[in-house]
Design a protein around this motif. Structure first.
Motif, PDB file in Angstrom:
ATOM      1  N   ALA A  93     -51.049 -14.309  -8.489  1.00 30.23           N
ATOM      2  CA  ALA A  93     -49.856 -14.385  -9.339  1.00 30.23           C
ATOM      3  C   ALA A  93     -49.384 -12.990  -9.725  1.00 30.23           C
ATOM      4  N   GLU A  94     -50.325 -12.086  -9.995  1.00 31.90           N
ATOM      5  CA  GLU A  94     -49.959 -10.720 -10.379  1.00 31.90           C
ATOM      6  C   GLU A  94     -49.386  -9.921  -9.211  1.00 31.90           C
ATOM      7  N   GLN A  95     -49.658 -10.373  -7.977  1.00 28.83           N
ATOM      8  CA  GLN A  95     -49.146  -9.657  -6.810  1.00 28.83           C
ATOM      9  C   GLN A  95     -47.726 -10.052  -6.460  1.00 28.83           C
ATOM     10  N   LEU A  96     -47.199 -11.103  -7.104  1.00 23.57           N
ATOM     11  CA  LEU A  96     -45.836 -11.525  -6.796  1.00 23.57           C
ATOM     12  C   LEU A  96     -44.864 -10.415  -7.162  1.00 23.57           C
ATOM     13  N   PRO A  97     -43.968 -10.052  -6.265  1.00 28.08           N
ATOM     14  CA  PRO A  97     -43.027  -8.969  -6.562  1.00 28.08           C
ATOM     15  C   PRO A  97     -42.100  -9.344  -7.693  1.00 28.08           C
ATOM     16  N   GLU A  98     -41.725  -8.365  -8.500  1.00 30.09           N
ATOM     17  CA  GLU A  98     -40.941  -8.638  -9.696  1.00 30.09           C
ATOM     18  C   GLU A  98     -39.452  -8.344  -9.532  1.00 30.09           C
ATOM     19  N   GLN A  99     -39.067  -7.545  -8.577  1.00 27.43           N
ATOM     20  CA  GLN A  99     -37.677  -7.103  -8.529  1.00 27.43           C
ATOM     21  C   GLN A  99     -36.919  -7.589  -7.298  1.00 27.43           C
ATOM     22  N   THR A 100     -37.555  -8.365  -6.434  1.00 27.78           N
ATOM     23  CA  THR A 100     -36.890  -8.754  -5.197  1.00 27.78           C
ATOM     24  C   THR A 100     -36.868 -10.250  -5.028  1.00 27.78           C
ATOM     25  N   ALA A 101     -35.963 -10.732  -4.163  1.00 30.17           N
ATOM     26  CA  ALA A 101     -35.902 -12.161  -3.855  1.00 30.17           C
ATOM     27  C   ALA A 101     -37.209 -12.594  -3.224  1.00 30.17           C
ATOM     28  N   LEU A 102     -37.631 -13.802  -3.552  1.00 29.84           N
ATOM     29  CA  LEU A 102     -38.963 -14.239  -3.149  1.00 29.84           C
ATOM     30  C   LEU A 102     -38.958 -15.233  -1.996  1.00 29.84           C
ATOM     31  N   THR A 103     -37.829 -15.467  -1.362  1.00 33.15           N
ATOM     32  CA  THR A 103     -37.736 -16.546  -0.388  1.00 33.15           C
ATOM     33  C   THR A 103     -38.668 -16.380   0.803  1.00 33.15           C
ATOM     34  N   SER A 104     -38.911 -15.167   1.244  1.00 35.38           N
ATOM     35  CA  SER A 104     -39.776 -14.980   2.410  1.00 35.38           C
ATOM     36  C   SER A 104     -41.017 -14.170   2.061  1.00 35.38           C
ATOM     37  N   SER A 105     -41.346 -14.088   0.779  1.00 28.84           N
ATOM     38  CA  SER A 105     -42.450 -13.247   0.335  1.00 28.84           C
ATOM     39  C   SER A 105     -43.803 -13.838   0.714  1.00 28.84           C
ATOM     40  N   VAL A 106     -44.624 -13.019   1.373  1.00 27.47           N
ATOM     41  CA  VAL A 106     -45.984 -13.444   1.708  1.00 27.47           C
ATOM     42  C   VAL A 106     -46.782 -13.678   0.438  1.00 27.47           C
ATOM     43  N   ALA A 107     -46.566 -12.820  -0.569  1.00 28.65           N
ATOM     44  CA  ALA A 107     -47.287 -12.964  -1.837  1.00 28.65           C
ATOM     45  C   ALA A 107     -46.968 -14.299  -2.490  1.00 28.65           C
ATOM     46  N   THR A 108     -45.699 -14.716  -2.430  1.00 22.28           N
ATOM     47  CA  THR A 108     -45.316 -15.992  -3.028  1.00 22.28           C
ATOM     48  C   THR A 108     -46.006 -17.146  -2.324  1.00 22.28           C
ATOM     49  N   ARG A 109     -45.991 -17.116  -1.008  1.00 20.02           N
ATOM     50  CA  ARG A 109     -46.650 -18.179  -0.244  1.00 20.02           C
ATOM     51  C   ARG A 109     -48.147 -18.220  -0.545  1.00 20.02           C
ATOM     52  N   ASN A 110     -48.780 -17.053  -0.582  1.00 19.81           N
ATOM     53  CA  ASN A 110     -50.210 -17.012  -0.860  1.00 19.81           C
ATOM     54  C   ASN A 110     -50.517 -17.611  -2.224  1.00 19.81           C
ATOM     55  N   TYR A 111     -49.657 -17.301  -3.201  1.00 23.88           N
ATOM     56  CA  TYR A 111     -49.852 -17.843  -4.541  1.00 23.88           C
ATOM     57  C   TYR A 111     -49.713 -19.358  -4.534  1.00 23.88           C
ATOM     58  N   LEU A 112     -48.680 -19.886  -3.892  1.00 25.31           N
ATOM     59  CA  LEU A 112     -48.454 -21.334  -3.876  1.00 25.31           C
ATOM     60  C   LEU A 112     -49.547 -22.054  -3.086  1.00 25.31           C
ATOM     61  N   ILE A 113     -49.999 -21.439  -1.998  1.00 25.12           N
ATOM     62  CA  ILE A 113     -51.100 -22.025  -1.230  1.00 25.12           C
ATOM     63  C   ILE A 113     -52.357 -22.093  -2.083  1.00 25.12           C
ATOM     64  N   ALA A 114     -52.645 -21.018  -2.820  1.00 30.94           N
ATOM     65  CA  ALA A 114     -53.821 -21.008  -3.690  1.00 30.94           C
ATOM     66  C   ALA A 114     -53.726 -22.077  -4.772  1.00 30.94           C
ATOM     67  N   GLU A 115     -52.519 -22.323  -5.270  1.00 32.00           N
ATOM     68  CA  GLU A 115     -52.324 -23.309  -6.330  1.00 32.00           C
ATOM     69  C   GLU A 115     -52.476 -24.743  -5.830  1.00 32.00           C
ATOM     70  N   LEU A 116     -52.029 -25.021  -4.603  1.00 34.66           N
ATOM     71  CA  LEU A 116     -51.866 -26.418  -4.191  1.00 34.66           C
ATOM     72  C   LEU A 116     -52.711 -26.866  -3.001  1.00 34.66           C
ATOM     73  N   ARG A 117     -53.313 -25.943  -2.265  1.00 31.80           N
ATOM     74  CA  ARG A 117     -53.928 -26.348  -1.005  1.00 31.80           C
ATOM     75  C   ARG A 117     -55.130 -27.283  -1.177  1.00 31.80           C
ATOM     76  N   ALA A 118     -55.844 -27.174  -2.285  1.00 30.67           N
ATOM     77  CA  ALA A 118     -57.064 -27.960  -2.447  1.00 30.67           C
ATOM     78  C   ALA A 118     -56.829 -29.310  -3.119  1.00 30.67           C
ATOM     79  N   GLU A 119     -55.597 -29.606  -3.486  1.00 30.06           N
ATOM     80  CA  GLU A 119     -55.310 -30.856  -4.188  1.00 30.06           C
ATOM     81  C   GLU A 119     -55.398 -32.052  -3.239  1.00 30.06           C
ATOM     82  N   HIS A 120     -56.027 -33.127  -3.715  1.00 30.89           N
ATOM     83  CA  HIS A 120     -56.150 -34.336  -2.910  1.00 30.89           C
ATOM     84  C   HIS A 120     -54.916 -35.220  -3.041  1.00 30.89           C
ATOM     85  N   ASN A 121     -54.186 -35.065  -4.131  1.00 33.85           N
ATOM     86  CA  ASN A 121     -52.946 -35.814  -4.350  1.00 33.85           C
ATOM     87  C   ASN A 121     -51.751 -34.884  -4.190  1.00 33.85           C
TER      88      ASN A 121
END
Length: 223
Positions: A93-121
């Protein structure tokens, strides 16, 4: 005994000299476990656990009962693992860029994958951004089997207004492991784009997380 192995083959020494990415899943898990059990050194124990669970991701996603009943594990290691996972999420979450659009950001994807990948539902969430595309917050909004009947645009609109968001990145997970969007996913996305447009909030992307994979609506021209 691992201490009798050549130094370059011991997991900890190998990590120090060659880097963490040089280690196998079993070697990384062995460092986390630290010790083996009677008649089984720690690397063999790690291999057995990977075989029993199926993967490192499955170990991370295991509930407390499933985790603790395995030989060589227990409540203390379960707590330690959960703490490591949470630190990883906060680091990403701290690696997410603060000043740029996030649509293609690797950091954003990594954060969302970390948040949701292990969920069974399935979970549907929103990453809220201000007018400079700085992150305001991340909110899980809906859970269960997601379709156009269970996602309420009004709830997303209310959240965006409450947080004074200027843009959002929508996201949800596919526990099946298939990242491709369904027809329902595309319908939900369009409904939310239309609803948020009424309050002048832009949908920058909708990202689907499927274990270690992800799918971006923006990159596939579906917004």
């Amino acid at each position: 005994m691992i201490k009798d192995w050549p130094e370059h083959e011991r997991p900890r020494e190998k990590l120090l000299h060659q880097g963490a990415n040089s280690l196998s899943d079993a070697e990384l898990l062995a460092i986390f476990l630290r010790t083996g059990v009677k008649g089984c050194h720690v690397v063999d124990l790690a291999r057995q656990l990977l075989q029993q669970f199926g993967s490192i991701s499955a170990i991370f996603a295991a509930d407390r009962f499933s985790f603790c009943q395995k030989q060589g594990l227990g409540l203390a290691k379960f707590v330690q693992l959960q703490a490591c996972l949470e630190m990883s999420k906060r680091y990403l979450a701290e690696q997410l860029p603060e000043q740029t659009a996030l649509t293609s950001s690797v950091a954003t994807r990594n954060y969302l994958i970390a948040e949701l990948r292990a969920e069974h539902n399935e979970f549907f969430a929103a990453l809220l951004l201000d007018s400079q595309h700085q992150i305001i917050g991340f909110e899980r909004l809906f859970s269960g089997t997601l379709d156009s009947a269970t996602i309420y645009p009004r709830v997303v609109v209310e959240l965006a207004l409450k947080q004074q968001a200027a843009a959002v990145i929508l996201c949800h997970n596919h526990p099946s492991g298939v990242a491709e969007p369904s027809v329902a996913d595309q319908q939900i996305t369009q409904r939310l784009i239309d609803a948020l447009r009424l309050i002048e909030v832009k949908v920058l992307d909708h990202i689907i997380v499927a274990q270690h994979q992800s799918y971006s609506f923006a990159e596939h021209g579906k917004l």
